[in-house]
Design a protein around this motif. Structure first.
Motif, short mmCIF file in Angstrom:
data_model
loop_
_atom_site.label_atom_id
_atom_site.label_comp_id
_atom_site.label_asym_id
_atom_site.label_seq_id
_atom_site.Cartn_x
_atom_site.Cartn_y
_atom_site.Cartn_z
N VAL A 93 89.51 41.26 -11.82
CA VAL A 93 89.15 41.54 -13.49
C VAL A 93 88.21 42.51 -13.59
N PRO A 94 88.43 43.62 -14.44
CA PRO A 94 87.52 44.86 -14.43
C PRO A 94 86.05 44.30 -14.84
N ALA A 95 84.97 45.28 -14.50
CA ALA A 95 83.64 44.77 -14.86
C ALA A 95 83.38 45.03 -16.52
N TRP A 96 83.84 45.85 -17.35
CA TRP A 96 83.72 45.86 -18.48
C TRP A 96 84.23 44.53 -19.36
N LEU A 97 85.27 43.81 -18.61
CA LEU A 97 85.80 42.59 -19.33
C LEU A 97 84.91 41.51 -18.97
N ARG A 98 84.37 41.48 -17.70
CA ARG A 98 83.22 40.72 -17.33
C ARG A 98 82.21 40.69 -18.26
N VAL A 100 82.24 41.62 -21.41
CA VAL A 100 82.45 41.17 -22.85
C VAL A 100 82.46 39.51 -22.80
N VAL A 101 82.81 39.25 -21.69
CA VAL A 101 83.15 37.32 -21.45
C VAL A 101 81.77 36.95 -21.76
N ALA A 102 80.79 37.69 -20.62
CA ALA A 102 79.47 37.19 -20.56
C ALA A 102 78.84 37.22 -21.80
N GLY A 103 78.70 38.23 -22.71
CA GLY A 103 78.19 38.47 -23.98
C GLY A 103 78.77 37.73 -25.12
N TRP A 104 79.79 37.14 -25.09
CA TRP A 104 80.53 36.47 -26.25
C TRP A 104 79.98 35.30 -26.72
N PRO A 105 79.26 34.30 -25.78
CA PRO A 105 78.57 33.43 -26.57
C PRO A 105 77.39 33.86 -27.69
N ALA A 106 76.63 34.93 -27.18
CA ALA A 106 75.70 35.27 -28.17
C ALA A 106 76.17 36.04 -29.44
N LEU A 107 77.58 36.54 -29.16
CA LEU A 107 78.16 37.12 -30.25
C LEU A 107 78.70 36.10 -31.18
N ALA A 108 79.19 35.15 -30.72
CA ALA A 108 79.68 34.18 -31.65
C ALA A 108 78.69 33.34 -32.17
N PHE A 109 77.63 33.09 -31.56
CA PHE A 109 76.58 32.42 -32.27
C PHE A 109 75.87 33.39 -33.38
N LEU A 110 75.85 34.53 -33.19
CA LEU A 110 75.42 35.40 -34.20
C LEU A 110 76.44 35.49 -35.35
N GLY A 111 77.62 35.39 -35.15
CA GLY A 111 78.64 35.47 -36.26
C GLY A 111 78.77 34.08 -36.97
N GLY A 112 78.87 32.98 -36.19
CA GLY A 112 78.67 31.88 -36.99
C GLY A 112 77.37 31.43 -37.76
N THR A 113 76.24 32.03 -37.24
CA THR A 113 75.07 31.71 -38.02
C THR A 113 75.15 32.73 -39.38
N LEU A 114 75.56 33.79 -39.43
CA LEU A 114 75.49 34.75 -40.54
C LEU A 114 76.80 34.12 -41.49
N LEU A 115 77.84 33.62 -41.01
CA LEU A 115 78.71 33.01 -41.88
C LEU A 115 78.37 31.88 -42.76
N VAL A 116 77.43 31.03 -41.95
CA VAL A 116 77.07 29.84 -42.51
C VAL A 116 76.03 29.98 -43.32
N HIS A 117 74.86 30.84 -43.10
CA HIS A 117 73.58 30.91 -43.90
C HIS A 117 73.71 31.97 -44.68
N THR A 118 74.47 32.93 -44.77
CA THR A 118 74.60 34.00 -45.62
C THR A 118 75.18 33.25 -47.09
#
Length: 224
Positions: A93-98, A100-118
């Motif tokens: 697996v290329p490094a850039w994909l690793r 993206v996968v490693a940073g996905w939890p923080a990105l998903a938490f940010l998106g879910g928080t903005l969708l719920v509380h905005t």
């Protein structure tokens, strides 16, 4: 019956699609170094963000943030399905994909928080209609005794004259009351059945009496 079959087919299709997408996301996360329970958590995170963005779009179609997070979650799900279709070597697996996968939890938490509380956009309430102009009533001084002469007199309303009710024609003394009652029942039955007055000719035929007698009865009953 057709509706139940259609719903069952859609439900089965949704289960199959969800299971395959879940498996592809798990395989991609596992290949990117997120093994064990972490690989199973990635598909849940992507699907939850997709559902949250879709629920926000149902209440506000013009919400750009909801559209952005919906597209991000959709790209993550479709990207995993395409990547595991043989286009990507899961053993290298290329490094850039690793990253993206490693940073996905923080990105998903940010998106879910903005969708719920905005807060959602609310349409402004319509402005109240302007009150209709009312006729000004002159003020009355209670201490004055000549107020009655200053008040406008109510306009007199002309009532329509009642139409005079025609009086029944006099009945000869030779006609018994029983015959008159019988003729009245015949006339009432005919009016109730047809909605029109009983013709004098029909009354002559039913009574079988001389014309002068029948005519006097018809005039008394106002049939002519």
């Amino acid at each position: 019956m057709n509706r139940s079959i259609r719903l069952d087919a859609v439900l089965i299709q949704a289960v199959i699609a969800g299971a395959l997408s879940f498996s592809h996301l798990h395989d991609l996360a596992d290949a990117a170094g997120q093994s064990g329970w972490k690989a199973w958590a990635y598909p849940i995170s992507v699907d939850l963000l997709l559902v949250a963005a879709w629920r926000r779009l149902r209440t506000s179609r013009r919400d750009r943030a909801a559209w952005a997070w919906f597209v991000i979650a959709l790209i993550a799900s479709l990207g995993a399905n395409i990547a595991t279709a043989g286009l990507l070597d899961l053993n290298a697996v290329p490094a850039w994909l690793r990253i993206v996968v490693a940073g996905w939890p923080a990105l998903a938490f940010l998106g879910g928080t903005l969708l719920v509380h905005t807060p959602t956009e609310t349409t402004p309430a319509p402005a109240p209609a302007a009150p209709e102009p009312t006729e000004e009533v002159p003020a009355v001084d209670l201490h004055r005794t000549d107020n009655a002469s200053e008040l406008p007199e109510p306009a007199a309303q002309e009532l329509p004259a009642a139409e005079p009710v025609p009086e029944p024609a006099p009945l000869p003394a030779s006609v018994p009351p029983a015959l008159l009652d019988h003729a009245r029942k015949l006339a009432d039955h005919h009016r109730a059945t047809t909605g029109t007055a009983l013709p004098v000719a029909n009354l002559r035929a039913q009574l079988g009496l001389p014309e002068t007698v029948v005519d006097s009865i018809a005039a008394h009953l106002q049939l002519a």
